[in-house]
Scaffold this motif. Structure first.
Motif, PDB file in Angstrom:
ATOM      1  N   ASP A 195      18.714   7.110  17.062  1.00 17.08           N
ATOM      2  CA  ASP A 195      18.307   7.645  15.825  1.00 17.08           C
ATOM      3  C   ASP A 195      17.022   8.572  16.170  1.00 17.08           C
ATOM      4  O   ASP A 195      15.942   8.218  16.401  1.00 17.08           O
ATOM      5  CB  ASP A 195      18.069   6.527  15.079  1.00 17.08           C
ATOM      6  N   LEU A 196      17.421   9.848  16.365  1.00 15.80           N
ATOM      7  CA  LEU A 196      16.275  10.859  16.674  1.00 15.80           C
ATOM      8  C   LEU A 196      15.684  11.605  15.724  1.00 15.80           C
ATOM      9  O   LEU A 196      14.760  12.128  15.709  1.00 15.80           O
ATOM     10  CB  LEU A 196      16.884  11.776  17.805  1.00 15.80           C
ATOM     11  N   ASP A 217      14.559  23.383  12.720  1.00 15.41           N
ATOM     12  CA  ASP A 217      13.795  23.554  11.495  1.00 15.41           C
ATOM     13  C   ASP A 217      12.854  22.474  11.013  1.00 15.41           C
ATOM     14  O   ASP A 217      12.455  22.293   9.968  1.00 15.41           O
ATOM     15  CB  ASP A 217      14.688  23.918  10.132  1.00 15.41           C
ATOM     16  N   TRP A 218      12.564  21.393  12.169  1.00 18.87           N
ATOM     17  CA  TRP A 218      11.988  20.375  12.004  1.00 18.87           C
ATOM     18  C   TRP A 218      10.461  20.732  11.391  1.00 18.87           C
ATOM     19  O   TRP A 218      10.251  19.978  10.417  1.00 18.87           O
ATOM     20  CB  TRP A 218      11.745  19.561  13.204  1.00 18.87           C
ATOM     21  N   LYS A 233      10.655  21.309   7.416  1.00 17.82           N
ATOM     22  CA  LYS A 233      11.256  20.152   6.955  1.00 17.82           C
ATOM     23  C   LYS A 233       9.879  19.310   6.804  1.00 17.82           C
ATOM     24  O   LYS A 233       9.528  18.531   5.809  1.00 17.82           O
ATOM     25  CB  LYS A 233      12.127  19.510   7.581  1.00 17.82           C
ATOM     26  N   ALA A 234       9.190  19.219   7.778  1.00 21.28           N
ATOM     27  CA  ALA A 234       7.734  18.216   7.794  1.00 21.28           C
ATOM     28  C   ALA A 234       6.908  19.117   6.761  1.00 21.28           C
ATOM     29  O   ALA A 234       6.086  18.275   6.072  1.00 21.28           O
ATOM     30  CB  ALA A 234       7.262  18.168   9.190  1.00 21.28           C
ATOM     31  N   PHE A 235       6.711  20.465   6.723  1.00 22.92           N
ATOM     32  CA  PHE A 235       5.879  21.014   5.850  1.00 22.92           C
ATOM     33  C   PHE A 235       6.466  20.865   4.379  1.00 22.92           C
ATOM     34  O   PHE A 235       5.410  20.388   3.601  1.00 22.92           O
ATOM     35  CB  PHE A 235       5.902  22.504   6.185  1.00 22.92           C
ATOM     36  N   MET A 236       7.561  20.528   4.240  1.00 21.68           N
ATOM     37  CA  MET A 236       7.817  20.620   2.739  1.00 21.68           C
ATOM     38  C   MET A 236       7.688  19.198   2.431  1.00 21.68           C
ATOM     39  O   MET A 236       7.442  18.736   1.141  1.00 21.68           O
ATOM     40  CB  MET A 236       9.428  20.931   2.586  1.00 21.68           C
TER      41      MET A 236
END
Length: 177
Positions: free
Chosen positions: A52-53, A60-61, A64-67
């Motif tokens: 489970d990575l 686009d990690w 997604k982390a920013f959002m």
């Protein structure tokens, strides 16, 4: 047959420049290979199951982390306009002047029209522009109703205050002296 001899300078560790990071990586790789040969990684829990990575291999990690961190939500225009339409009356009730209400409704109508002239990106657009005069009239009615409710509540609190028996503070102060 004899193997060709290699000059001793070829195996000289000082002959090749290796920085600390490369040396650490080589040492780690060597220890991992030896542990594999000894069988220390056999029968580990979860072996043979997918890892489970979570977004580690997603290009686009960072977006997604920013959002997620900033709690941003990007919806298709049709759904965003539905949400804006549902929340418009609440936003209008926070405004104080009729001019501000008109301006807010006109901005909403402009965004609806702008979305209607763009190609559909997502569900169909069912939100319609609002009638400015009808919306302003509804805002004025809600404002008058809130004002009447506030006045009635103030009267009820004043009546309850009058019915409450008053304490005589003056006598208590004189007795304490």
């Amino acid at each position: 047959m004899t193997e060709p001899s290699v000059p001793p300078a070829f195996f000289n560790p000082y002959a090749v420049a290796i920085d600390d990071e490369v040396a650490i990586a080589l040492l780690a790789e060597m220890h991992i290979r030896r542990a594999i040969e000894r069988g220390e990684f056999d029968d580990l829990p979860g072996s043979g199951k997918p890892l489970d990575l979570q977004d580690l291999h997603d290009p686009d990690w960072w977006l997604k982390a920013f959002m997620r961190r900033e709690k941003l939500v990007v919806l298709p225009p049709s759904i965003q306009l539905r949400k804006d339409d549902a929340a418009l009356d609440g936003r209008l009730d926070e405004l104080w002047s009729e001019e501000d209400v008109r301006e807010e409704v006109e901005e909403f109508n402009k965004s609806v029209l702008r979305a209607r002239y763009q190609p559909a990106a997502g569900p169909p657009l069912v939100t319609m522009p609002r009638d400015v005069e009808a919306t302003v009239a509804a805002w004025a009615e809600r404002r008058a109703a809130r004002a009447a409710e506030t006045r009635a509540q103030a009267r009820a609190e004043a009546a309850a205050e009058e019915d409450r028996p008053r304490r005589r503070v003056g006598r208590a102060r004189r007795r304490a002296r």
